[in-house]
Design a protein around this motif. Structure first.
Motif, PDB file in Angstrom:
ATOM      1  N   LYS A 170      30.533   5.525  56.011  1.00 59.17           N
ATOM      2  CA  LYS A 170      30.347   5.707  57.456  1.00 59.17           C
ATOM      3  C   LYS A 170      31.522   5.170  58.261  1.00 59.17           C
ATOM      4  N   LYS A 171      32.598   4.825  57.551  1.00 53.54           N
ATOM      5  CA  LYS A 171      33.829   4.332  58.205  1.00 53.54           C
ATOM      6  C   LYS A 171      33.591   3.051  59.022  1.00 53.54           C
ATOM      7  N   ILE A 172      32.622   2.262  58.591  1.00 53.82           N
ATOM      8  CA  ILE A 172      32.424   0.968  59.240  1.00 53.82           C
ATOM      9  C   ILE A 172      33.425   0.011  58.594  1.00 53.82           C
ATOM     10  N   GLU A 173      34.116  -0.728  59.433  1.00 55.41           N
ATOM     11  CA  GLU A 173      35.102  -1.654  58.873  1.00 55.41           C
ATOM     12  C   GLU A 173      34.384  -2.753  58.083  1.00 55.41           C
ATOM     13  N   PHE A 174      34.802  -2.988  56.863  1.00 54.69           N
ATOM     14  CA  PHE A 174      34.128  -4.002  56.036  1.00 54.69           C
ATOM     15  C   PHE A 174      35.142  -4.575  55.051  1.00 54.69           C
ATOM     16  N   ASN A 175      35.374  -5.861  55.128  1.00 54.74           N
ATOM     17  CA  ASN A 175      36.349  -6.488  54.229  1.00 54.74           C
ATOM     18  C   ASN A 175      35.683  -7.546  53.377  1.00 54.74           C
ATOM     19  N   LEU A 176      36.249  -7.723  52.201  1.00 53.41           N
ATOM     20  CA  LEU A 176      35.634  -8.623  51.230  1.00 53.41           C
ATOM     21  C   LEU A 176      36.681  -9.604  50.715  1.00 53.41           C
ATOM     22  N   ASN A 177      36.269 -10.858  50.622  1.00 52.86           N
ATOM     23  CA  ASN A 177      37.154 -11.881  50.083  1.00 52.86           C
ATOM     24  C   ASN A 177      36.329 -12.690  49.074  1.00 52.86           C
ATOM     25  N   VAL A 178      36.796 -12.806  47.847  1.00 54.15           N
ATOM     26  CA  VAL A 178      36.021 -13.527  46.829  1.00 54.15           C
ATOM     27  C   VAL A 178      36.813 -14.746  46.344  1.00 54.15           C
ATOM     28  N   LEU A 179      36.194 -15.903  46.405  1.00 54.26           N
ATOM     29  CA  LEU A 179      36.852 -17.160  46.034  1.00 54.26           C
ATOM     30  C   LEU A 179      36.021 -17.879  44.979  1.00 54.26           C
ATOM     31  N   GLU A 180      36.622 -18.894  44.388  1.00 50.62           N
ATOM     32  CA  GLU A 180      35.873 -19.723  43.448  1.00 50.62           C
ATOM     33  C   GLU A 180      35.168 -20.816  44.248  1.00 50.62           C
ATOM     34  N   TRP A 181      33.907 -21.058  43.941  1.00 50.32           N
ATOM     35  CA  TRP A 181      33.117 -22.109  44.621  1.00 50.32           C
ATOM     36  C   TRP A 181      33.557 -23.451  44.039  1.00 50.32           C
ATOM     37  N   GLN A 182      34.076 -24.308  44.875  1.00 51.84           N
ATOM     38  CA  GLN A 182      34.539 -25.622  44.412  1.00 51.84           C
ATOM     39  C   GLN A 182      33.402 -26.637  44.563  1.00 51.84           C
ATOM     40  N   GLY A 183      33.391 -27.601  43.686  1.00 53.57           N
ATOM     41  CA  GLY A 183      32.432 -28.708  43.834  1.00 53.57           C
ATOM     42  C   GLY A 183      31.052 -28.376  43.310  1.00 53.57           C
ATOM     43  N   ASP A 184      30.090 -29.235  43.653  1.00 52.50           N
ATOM     44  CA  ASP A 184      28.722 -29.078  43.169  1.00 52.50           C
ATOM     45  C   ASP A 184      28.131 -27.779  43.685  1.00 52.50           C
ATOM     46  N   TYR A 185      27.310 -27.166  42.894  1.00 54.31           N
ATOM     47  CA  TYR A 185      26.708 -25.924  43.376  1.00 54.31           C
ATOM     48  C   TYR A 185      25.197 -25.975  43.425  1.00 54.31           C
ATOM     49  N   LEU A 186      24.601 -26.904  42.685  1.00 56.32           N
ATOM     50  CA  LEU A 186      23.135 -26.911  42.665  1.00 56.32           C
ATOM     51  C   LEU A 186      22.632 -27.619  43.912  1.00 56.32           C
ATOM     52  N   THR A 187      22.177 -26.824  44.850  1.00 58.08           N
ATOM     53  CA  THR A 187      21.879 -27.382  46.165  1.00 58.08           C
ATOM     54  C   THR A 187      20.384 -27.483  46.450  1.00 58.08           C
ATOM     55  N   GLY A 188      19.560 -27.414  45.421  1.00 64.85           N
ATOM     56  CA  GLY A 188      18.130 -27.613  45.643  1.00 64.85           C
ATOM     57  C   GLY A 188      17.375 -26.310  45.789  1.00 64.85           C
ATOM     58  N   THR A 189      16.273 -26.367  46.537  1.00 64.73           N
ATOM     59  CA  THR A 189      15.353 -25.238  46.550  1.00 64.73           C
ATOM     60  C   THR A 189      15.323 -24.499  47.890  1.00 64.73           C
ATOM     61  N   ALA A 190      16.318 -24.739  48.736  1.00 63.94           N
ATOM     62  CA  ALA A 190      16.333 -24.050  50.045  1.00 63.94           C
ATOM     63  C   ALA A 190      16.517 -22.549  49.850  1.00 63.94           C
ATOM     64  N   LYS A 191      15.967 -21.754  50.770  1.00 66.64           N
ATOM     65  CA  LYS A 191      16.156 -20.306  50.716  1.00 66.64           C
ATOM     66  C   LYS A 191      17.631 -19.993  50.906  1.00 66.64           C
ATOM     67  N   ARG A 192      18.155 -19.086  50.103  1.00 70.88           N
ATOM     68  CA  ARG A 192      19.563 -18.707  50.220  1.00 70.88           C
ATOM     69  C   ARG A 192      19.678 -17.566  51.226  1.00 70.88           C
ATOM     70  N   THR A 193      20.711 -17.655  52.047  1.00 70.07           N
ATOM     71  CA  THR A 193      20.867 -16.612  53.059  1.00 70.07           C
ATOM     72  C   THR A 193      22.351 -16.423  53.355  1.00 70.07           C
ATOM     73  N   ILE A 194      22.711 -15.282  53.933  1.00 70.98           N
ATOM     74  CA  ILE A 194      24.112 -15.052  54.313  1.00 70.98           C
ATOM     75  C   ILE A 194      24.360 -15.815  55.610  1.00 70.98           C
ATOM     76  N   ILE A 195      25.386 -16.643  55.621  1.00 69.60           N
ATOM     77  CA  ILE A 195      25.686 -17.413  56.840  1.00 69.60           C
ATOM     78  C   ILE A 195      26.464 -16.509  57.794  1.00 69.60           C
ATOM     79  N   ASP A 196      25.960 -16.405  58.996  1.00 66.67           N
ATOM     80  CA  ASP A 196      26.526 -15.466  59.963  1.00 66.67           C
ATOM     81  C   ASP A 196      27.427 -16.213  60.942  1.00 66.67           C
ATOM     82  N   LYS A 197      28.745 -15.989  60.835  1.00 63.98           N
ATOM     83  CA  LYS A 197      29.678 -16.671  61.744  1.00 63.98           C
ATOM     84  C   LYS A 197      30.367 -15.685  62.674  1.00 63.98           C
ATOM     85  N   ARG A 198      29.728 -14.537  62.909  1.00 63.95           N
ATOM     86  CA  ARG A 198      30.337 -13.556  63.802  1.00 63.95           C
ATOM     87  C   ARG A 198      30.093 -13.942  65.254  1.00 63.95           C
TER      88      ARG A 198
END
Ligand SMILES: [Zn+2]
Length: 452
Positions: A415-443
């Motif tokens: 649909k020609k919507i602009e969409f860019n992707l950046n993939v990085l390695e997660w540094q540090g501890d990753y096990l963050t407990g039982t909170a619901k995971r969600t996409i963080i919206d910084k727009r």
């Protein structure tokens, strides 16, 4: 296949203890459930109206004579709970034995506070005991990866429920060190595990990464809860451990438990003696046509402390009208995959959710977890964590590929919507407990309006 044990339990709650007149012999019917639910709804309405300052106003001019009348009753929302939680309460403070404070994610301010009487904690334990009997029984050893330190916490109540089944429990809490927890599973001969999907996945993927790689853990059954369950995680657990994987649905507001899958693992059977569920169109508020997806709304039928009436959960699901292979009369709901708030609108009606990313990414071998941030604009940044079996550059490449080729991203690009992707390695501890995971919206706020 065994019928869900919830049916007998619901029957007993509806009919009361077996009177010896043979009531226990006949099967429950949908009509009987509906009749009971209508009576309990009326009871709850009149109790709430007479005892709570909030409901006195909220329910004025509302009468229900049939279940269809419920559609005219105004909803209650998370916002109502945040702003006026204490005004929902229908009993004196001395009767409240537990208050659960739920911090709001994001900027919406006040936390939610949910009040329970001692009797209501007993209702939770009773549900857990019957729900868990689908997968465990006497002699089982159950590892609980949910918070359980304080009395009345979910892990504590679950432990009490397991005791009633003659099963031993180990209230471990969230996994912070996967190899150590895995060692405990072997040492303690754990036969069943209850935890959040990514937490249990971390244990399974650590198996291939540790001294235990040639041993199959003794856990035969896993119950996943607290967040939606990606198929890719279910498959990984089944293939790695050869175990059965069940899904539980609940939230604190529901009294922790809402429903649980039977041996058919084909959707939740609902806790129909304690909760009345509806699926509504989230835009119009009208009931969704039978079998169609919408927002889950529930009303408590047996809570006296803080009844919730037509509470909007923000969860999206649908009822499954076809009978379950287990043969029960209880209603069945599809697993909740997405939440209204978790949808990231990208333009032209397209949206991205954590569930979309989960299905693509968790299929990658060695992936333990990932974090997702969107913004500025439609730039999606993923940080991924893998186990030691995978080299980071390969993992980053593979992650980028699966997301680029996922259905949603391909649609967006078409649909020609602009969409860019950046993939990085997660540094540090990753096990963050039982909170619901969600996409963080910084727009920018104008772009962040979530909707349907
Ligand atoms: Zn079933």
């Amino acid at each position: 296949m065994r019928i869900t044990p919830l049916e007998d339990w619901v029957k007993q709650k509806i009919r009361g203890k077996d009177t010896g007149r043979g009531d226990g012999q006949t099967r429950l019917s949908r009509e009987e459930i509906k009749k009971y639910q209508l009576a309990k709804l009326k009871e709850t309405f009149s109790w709430a109206r007479s005892r709570s300052a909030f409901y006195r106003k909220h329910l004025q001019d509302v009468e229900i004579q049939s279940l269809n009348d419920l559609g005219r009753v105004p909803f209650t929302t998370a916002g109502d709970l945040r702003r006026q939680g204490a005004r929902f309460v229908c009993v004196s403070q001395s009767e409240i034995s537990r208050v659960v404070t739920l911090q709001s994610s994001g900027t919406s301010g006040e936390p939610k506070r949910i009040f329970f009487t001692g009797g209501e904690q007993e209702l939770i334990i009773d549900f857990f005991a019957h729900g868990m009997s689908t997968l465990v029984g006497a002699g089982d050893r159950v590892l609980i990866l949910l918070p359980g330190r304080s009395p009345g916490s979910v892990g504590d109540l679950l432990s009490a429920a397991l005791q009633r089944l003659g099963a031993a429990s180990i209230t471990h809490g969230p996994v912070l060190d996967a190899p150590a927890t895995l060692r405990l599973i072997f040492e303690q001969k754990v036969t069943a595990i209850v935890g959040a999907p990514t937490q249990v996945l971390a244990l399974a993927r650590c198996c291939g990464d540790s001294n235990f790689s040639d041993q199959r853990p003794p856990a035969r059954n896993v119950l996943l809860t607290t967040d939606h369950v990606p198929d890719a995680i279910k498959e990984t657990l089944r293939n790695t451990w050869g175990c059965r994987v069940f899904n539980h649905y609940g939230m604190t507001e529901m009294g922790l438990g809402g429903g649980v899958e039977c041996e058919a693992v084909a959707g939740y059977h609902l806790r129909e003696a304690d909760l009345y569920f509806e699926i509504i169109n989230p835009v119009t508020g009208a009931p969704a046509p039978e079998g169609e997806a919408g927002e889950v709304v529930f009303t408590t039928l047996t809570r006296r402390g803080m009844p919730l009436i037509r509470y909007r959960t923000g969860d999206l699901a649908r009822f499954i009208p076809e009978p379950c292979p287990c043969g029960t009369v209880l209603a069945r709901m599809t697993p909740v995959r997405e939440r209204l708030q978790g949808r990231i609108m990208l333009g032209h009606g397209e949206y991205l959710s954590m569930a979309d990313l989960d299905e693509a990414l968790f299929a990658l071998p060695g992936l333990l977890d990932f974090r997702a941030v969107i913004g500025p604009g439609n730039l999606l940044q993923l940080e991924i964590k893998t186990n030691r079996m995978v080299s980071p550059p390969d993992a980053l490449k593979a992650a980028r590929r699966v997301v680029e080729y996922s259905g949603v991203v391909r649609r967006v690009r078409r649909k020609k919507i602009e969409f860019n992707l950046n993939v990085l390695e997660w540094q540090g501890d990753y096990l963050t407990g039982t909170a619901k995971r969600t996409i963080i919206d910084k727009r920018e706020p104008a772009l962040s309006q979530s909707g349907v």
